[in-house]
Design an enzyme around this catalytic site. Structure first.
Site, mmCIF file in Angstrom:
data_model
loop_
_atom_site.group_PDB
_atom_site.id
_atom_site.type_symbol
_atom_site.label_atom_id
_atom_site.label_comp_id
_atom_site.label_asym_id
_atom_site.label_seq_id
_atom_site.Cartn_x
_atom_site.Cartn_y
_atom_site.Cartn_z
ATOM 1 N N GLU A 131 5.696 -3.963 10.047
ATOM 2 C CA GLU A 131 4.295 -3.661 9.739
ATOM 3 C C GLU A 131 3.709 -2.683 10.760
ATOM 4 O O GLU A 131 3.123 -1.666 10.404
ATOM 5 C CB GLU A 131 3.476 -4.965 9.734
ATOM 6 C CG GLU A 131 2.012 -4.771 9.449
ATOM 7 C CD GLU A 131 1.760 -4.247 8.048
ATOM 8 O OE1 GLU A 131 2.071 -4.965 7.091
ATOM 9 O OE2 GLU A 131 1.280 -3.112 7.901
ATOM 10 N N ASP A 139 2.420 1.167 10.061
ATOM 11 C CA ASP A 139 1.016 1.558 10.220
ATOM 12 C C ASP A 139 0.870 2.796 11.101
ATOM 13 O O ASP A 139 0.168 3.742 10.754
ATOM 14 C CB ASP A 139 0.208 0.402 10.841
ATOM 15 C CG ASP A 139 0.126 -0.802 9.923
ATOM 16 O OD1 ASP A 139 0.450 -0.661 8.728
ATOM 17 O OD2 ASP A 139 -0.257 -1.890 10.401
ATOM 18 N N SER A 168 -0.045 -2.430 2.514
ATOM 19 C CA SER A 168 0.048 -2.229 3.960
ATOM 20 C C SER A 168 0.104 -0.781 4.359
ATOM 21 O O SER A 168 -0.296 -0.416 5.451
ATOM 22 C CB SER A 168 1.365 -2.820 4.453
ATOM 23 O OG SER A 168 1.180 -4.079 4.915
#
Ligand SMILES: *[C@@H]1O[C@H](CO)[C@@H](O)[C@H](O)[C@H]1NC(C)=O
Ligand SMILES: *[C@@H]1O[C@H](CO)[C@@H](O)[C@H](O)[C@H]1NC(C)=O
Ligand SMILES: *[C@@H]1O[C@H](CO)[C@@H](O)[C@H](O)[C@H]1NC(C)=O
Ligand SMILES: *[C@@H]1O[C@H](CO)[C@@H](O)[C@H](O)[C@H]1NC(C)=O
Ligand SMILES: *[C@@H]1O[C@H](CO)[C@@H](O)[C@H](O)[C@H]1NC(C)=O
Ligand SMILES: *[C@@H]1O[C@H](CO)[C@@H](O)[C@H](O)[C@H]1NC(C)=O
Length: 624
Positions: free
Chosen positions: A267, A271, A541
């Site tokens: 994650e 990002d 995400s």
């Protein structure tokens, strides 16, 4: 719960070449050493740019040395009479026989004449064709390079003997073509260049002077970046971002970063690897929340999320009462100092950091995971951030109208009542933030085609863009007419209920709840570097940091002209939907249904649509 779908690792399938080669055909090129990186078949509908390299004129090659002697030998009467480029091209061009033979074979094999172009230097015949077409043309099979899905190659390919003698080589063939600023493979892998093409923005100037107080905030919990992965990613995709570039760490209650490459989190890497190419040299600020014990789900009290983050950026949140709750909730939130071994021993951090102008959050729960009062108290905190001018972007969730299979009460679909009622996501249903659904460039589509709502079915997990209507929060004023237009023009076929009361009803969604999402951005096949490997990631995400990064750039442009930050952008967007690309195809399945349809205008799949950067910039620059 993170909203990034797992890194897809190509399965080792081995070679299965059961194809029979028709008579009159010969192997044109064959790999002498097998390439073990090529084992995942390219999907049949992917479009490949095919180039047939024709052999240069054989007589010309024989004569070439004489021609050169004529113009370069001092005794020659033609000394110094050099040829023009056109004369060179004309002399060396493949023979008419070669061009005609190869073209005739292509046309006979089903590649219509109008599809074929002949290159300016005469040595290429070029056309686009689906993988299926090319495989049948060349009696071959195409595979992805497992390090880089943008690369496509074959182990060998065949041509009719009378064609083979005129062909030098064909691409894609044995050699793999890298595709750094090539946007022709964005249906297979989304690179920074693909995003620029999709949303119509330029890579930022890496030497630009930027505001010191416009760092993009990114929330993380229990998932941590590795610097080595960032370095490798930048070197590969955005060489202008210096090796070693990293976020400003705002560590909350023992949150630590970075970690070693072997422990890198999918994650966090996703990002930042998305954000930096959009905003650098603007900086990022990492809110790394909670010590390892709690962040990794230790202890009975970690079903909640966000409260310790709010405490850290607003000291009053640690202690104020609202909706019957004061401070953190001992049933859901971590307790500091953490008595567990290795836990963070300091006191709960209250008001120690400033919120950045823009914050991206790719974490969330279902509304049904935590009580309504818990959500309402958090929602009023989102409102206070918006009041101060902070814009918050949240991933809308990866499970369509449903929840995670098996996530809530061990039910299969993660849906409500008898696994049949749609399950909205938290904190998305709070009206005072902007939630972001996911789109996809489907195989065979290009960055110039409209995107569609993402849907990747698989036996274990169906990924689709989180959307629907809250059971907890009512429709906010700014969304009222968008939702009533949606119901008027595209009334969903499903029964519904009101005020979140589904138990004594046959309805499956709340007719008067806040609609999710507000907007969308790409969330599939995103190029990433994680744990030392190139891979593909995705999820809403990805969508949230993409949208947040573009807004961060817009805030930067506003600062340059002496204007302020933006806070909640929803009212502006709902009043000006033309600054977004409306997504009108696709659905978000869940709870045993196809979910809702993406439609003209706002819809509970992709909201108002994806960013059209120049239009958004112009609009927000025009506001005070
Ligand atoms: C980045 O810097 C590190 C540490 O200085 C170095 O080991 C590494 O080779 C560099 N990586 C690249 C891609 O330049
Ligand atoms: C995924 O969706 C299909 C229908 O497309 C459905 O049959 C299947 O049960 C779903 N799988 C999960 C894990 O929800
Ligand atoms: C979505 O569109 C299809 C095709 O027009 C239609 O059959 C279906 O009922 C629509 N779904 C909903 C939930 O309205
Ligand atoms: C519906 O009933 C279930 C089971 O009794 C309960 O847990 C849930 O809170 C109820 N939901 C609402 C919105 O009343
Ligand atoms: C950035 O900082 C400057 C000077 O400290 C201040 O005047 C300005 O309002 C700030 N801008 C934003 C968007 O926070
Ligand atoms: C519409 O979306 C579906 C997936 O839901 C996709 O397979 C299809 O290619 C899309 N069609 C167009 C015209 O974009």
């Amino acid at each position: 719960m993170r909203f990034s779908s797992a890194i897809q690792v190509a399965a080792l399938l081995g070679l299965t070449s059961g194809r029979s080669i028709p008579g009159g055909h010969i192997v044109h090129e064959k790999r002498s050493v097998p390439n073990s990186k090529l084992h995942k078949r390219v999907s049949p509908d992917v479009v490949l740019p095919v180039r047939v390299g024709l052999k240069q004129n054989a007589r010309a090659l024989e004569e070439a040395e004489n021609w050169l002697t004529e113009v370069s030998h001092p005794d020659s009467s033609l000394y110094g009479k050099h040829w023009t480029l056109d004369e060179v091209v004309e002399a060396f061009k493949p023979s008419d026989d070669a061009i005609e033979t190869v073209a005739a074979w292509l046309i006979k094999s089903g590649i219509a004449k109008e599809r074929i172009t002949h290159s300016d230097n005469k040595v290429w015949l070029a056309f686009d064709a689906t993988t299926k077409e090319v495989e049948s043309l060349l009696h071959t099979e195409y595979f992805h390079d497992d390090q880089d899905r943008a690369l496509v190659a074959a182990h060998e390919y065949h041509l009719p003997e009378h064609v083979s003698e005129h062909v030098d080589y064909i691409t894609p063939g044995l050699s793999k073509k890298p595709a750094l600023d090539d946007v022709s493979t964005c249906d297979q892998v989304i690179t920074p260049h693909c995003l620029q093409a999709l949303y119509n923005f330029k890579a930022p100037d890496p030497h630009a002077r930027v505001s010191k107080n416009n760092s993009l905030g990114i929330f993380e919990q229990g998932d941590v970046y590795a610097q080595e992965d960032f370095n490798a990613f930048f070197a590969e995709y955005t060489p202008s971002i210096p090796n070693g570039t990293h976020p400003i760490l705002n560590s909350i209650d023992g949150g630590e970063a970075p970690v070693s490459q072997g422990n890198a989190g999918g994650e966090s890497n996703l990002d930042f690897e998305l954000a930096y190419p959009i905003i650098y040299p603007q900086t990022t600020t990492l809110y790394q929340t909670d010590d390892a014990f709690y962040a990794n789900g230790g202890g009975p009290t970690t079903n909640g999320v966000f409260n310790t983050f709010f405490d850290a950026i607003d000291g009053s949140y640690c202690t104020y009462s609202a909706f019957g709750e004061t401070g953190n909730d001992p049933k859901f939130d971590p307790v500091y100092p953490d008595p567990n071994p290795g836990g963070y021993k300091g006191p709960l951090m209250c008001g120690v950091y400033k919120p950045t102008n823009v914050i991206s959050i790719s974490y969330g729960l279902q509304e049904s995971d935590v009580p309504a009062y818990y959500q309402k108290r958090q929602c009023s905190e989102f409102l206070k951030l918006a009041l101060q001018g902070v814009s918050v972007f949240v991933a809308s969730g990866d499970t369509g109208v449903g929840g995670y299979p098996g996530n809530t009460d061990a039910d299969f679909y993660g849906c409500l009542r008898n696994d049949d009622v749609f399950s909205p996501t938290h904190p998305n249903s709070c009206p005072w933030l902007t939630n972001v659904g996911a789109t996809k460039v489907y195989p065979g589509k290009t960055v110039h085609d409209p995107e569609s709502a993402v849907f990747d079915p698989s036996p274990s997990f169906n990924y689709s863009s989180g959307g629907g209507f809250s059971n907890v929060f009512q429709i906010p004023e700014y969304q009222r007419s968008a939702i009533s237009n949606y119901f008027r023009n595209h009334n969903p076929t499903y029964p519904y209920y009101y005020n979140g009361e589904y138990n004594n009803s046959k309805g499956i969604y709340n007719r008067n709840g806040r609609g999710i999402p507000d907007v969308a951005a790409n969330g599939d096949n995103i190029a990433v570097q994680v744990q030392g490997k190139k891979g593909l990631s995705g999820g809403t995400s990805a969508s949230a940091p993409i949208f947040a990064s573009l807004i961060n750039r817009i805030v930067e442009e506003r600062i340059k002209v002496g204007k302020g930050r933006l806070g909640l952008i929803n009212s502006v967007l709902y009043e000006n939907p033309g600054v977004l690309n409306d997504i009108t195809n696709g659905t978000n399945p869940g709870c045993g249904t196809l979910g809702f349809n993406a439609t003209r205008g706002w819809d509970p799949v992709t909201g108002l649509g994806t960013p059209n950067y120049p239009k958004m910039l112009e609009l927000f620059l025009s506001l005070p």
